[in-house]
Design a protein around this motif. Sequence first.
Motif, PDB file in Angstrom:
ATOM      1  N   PHE A 193      -8.639  -5.145  -5.326  1.00 27.07           N
ATOM      2  CA  PHE A 193      -8.797  -6.367  -4.700  1.00 27.07           C
ATOM      3  C   PHE A 193      -8.860  -7.551  -5.887  1.00 27.07           C
ATOM      4  N   LEU A 209      -4.383   0.676  -1.764  1.00 25.15           N
ATOM      5  CA  LEU A 209      -4.227  -0.499  -1.085  1.00 25.15           C
ATOM      6  C   LEU A 209      -4.336  -1.779  -2.232  1.00 25.15           C
ATOM      7  N   ASN A 210      -3.448  -2.565  -2.298  1.00 26.22           N
ATOM      8  CA  ASN A 210      -3.485  -3.836  -3.151  1.00 26.22           C
ATOM      9  C   ASN A 210      -3.580  -5.157  -2.419  1.00 26.22           C
ATOM     10  N   TYR A 212       0.920  -1.002   0.044  1.00 22.04           N
ATOM     11  CA  TYR A 212      -0.021  -0.038  -0.004  1.00 22.04           C
ATOM     12  C   TYR A 212       0.763   1.383  -0.038  1.00 22.04           C
ATOM     13  N   VAL A 224      -9.082   0.446  -3.284  1.00 20.77           N
ATOM     14  CA  VAL A 224      -8.548  -0.957  -2.892  1.00 20.77           C
ATOM     15  C   VAL A 224      -8.737  -1.779  -4.278  1.00 20.77           C
ATOM     16  N   VAL A 244     -13.773   2.346   3.369  1.00 17.39           N
ATOM     17  CA  VAL A 244     -12.793   2.677   2.033  1.00 17.39           C
ATOM     18  C   VAL A 244     -13.869   3.405   0.978  1.00 17.39           C
ATOM     19  N   GLY A 258      -6.111  -6.211   5.369  1.00 17.58           N
ATOM     20  CA  GLY A 258      -6.927  -4.706   5.130  1.00 17.58           C
ATOM     21  C   GLY A 258      -7.027  -4.039   6.463  1.00 17.58           C
ATOM     22  N   VAL A 279     -13.789  -0.250  -3.617  1.00 23.31           N
ATOM     23  CA  VAL A 279     -13.251  -1.700  -3.942  1.00 23.31           C
ATOM     24  C   VAL A 279     -13.344  -2.152  -5.461  1.00 23.31           C
TER      25      VAL A 279
END
Length: 271
Positions: free
Chosen positions: A155, A119-120, A104, A153, A174, A137, A177
Amino acid sequence: MSKKLKIFFISDIVGESGLNLLETMFPPIRDKYSPDFIIANAENSHEGRGVNRSIVQRLYDLDVDVITGGNHSFDKWKIFSYMKTDEKLLRPMNYPKGNAGYGYGIYSVKDSDLKIGVLNLQGRTFMPQIDDPFSTGDWALERIKQETDIVFVDFHAEATAEKLAFAWDFDGKVSAVIGTHTHIPTNDARILPKGTGYLTDAGMTGPFDSVIGMNKKTSINRFRLGTPQRYQVADKDNRMCGVYLEIDPGTAKCTHIEPVIFPEFNNTSTS
């Protein structure tokens, strides 16, 4: 910048075909949407598996701000040393500790005082059994939220149920996503009740005259024969898949989500 934060996500770039299309087609699309921040998933960009430094630079030349990855992030070992130095090149954070790279990052948005966390994460259903993406997470958000509430994110997962479960669990925590990995764009873009923009899979940027980007014949033989086949990237019917989002900087909630496919599919029969 305007009162809304505009984000453009480019989904799963596959091979040289996807890169060439992006370099040709993305500049006018970028001008149309005028995003404040651009994210691209490039885990399949080098010969269908992995990424290299040359491709990273090509994406930065297109004004991409952050590059995300997935289960192929570690396929090309020559990128490992570089992954340790470039905080804008992400890979799924929930790979075990000790792997190269960042999962991240918190980044400044140009021409503003805003920051965005990217964020990955990677799912585990029908995927390598790495660390739990949900608790990972949670851990990352505790740190990101110290600097910004705006969080995107990527995902990367096979199972639609896992992607959706994560989105419901993190709704309101968040801003967005966006699912990647299957290379098939889904028709379920929506804003969840607490303000998280969601899409099960954003698709791919690459050849659609293929089996998820790979040569049709070898892919069919893989299933018919049940044995490994040569990994060969296809090169026809190239399309760009992406997602355009608008985020309210004050609330960090998504106010608009729009899948983008160019050229669009023709659903009219030619017979």
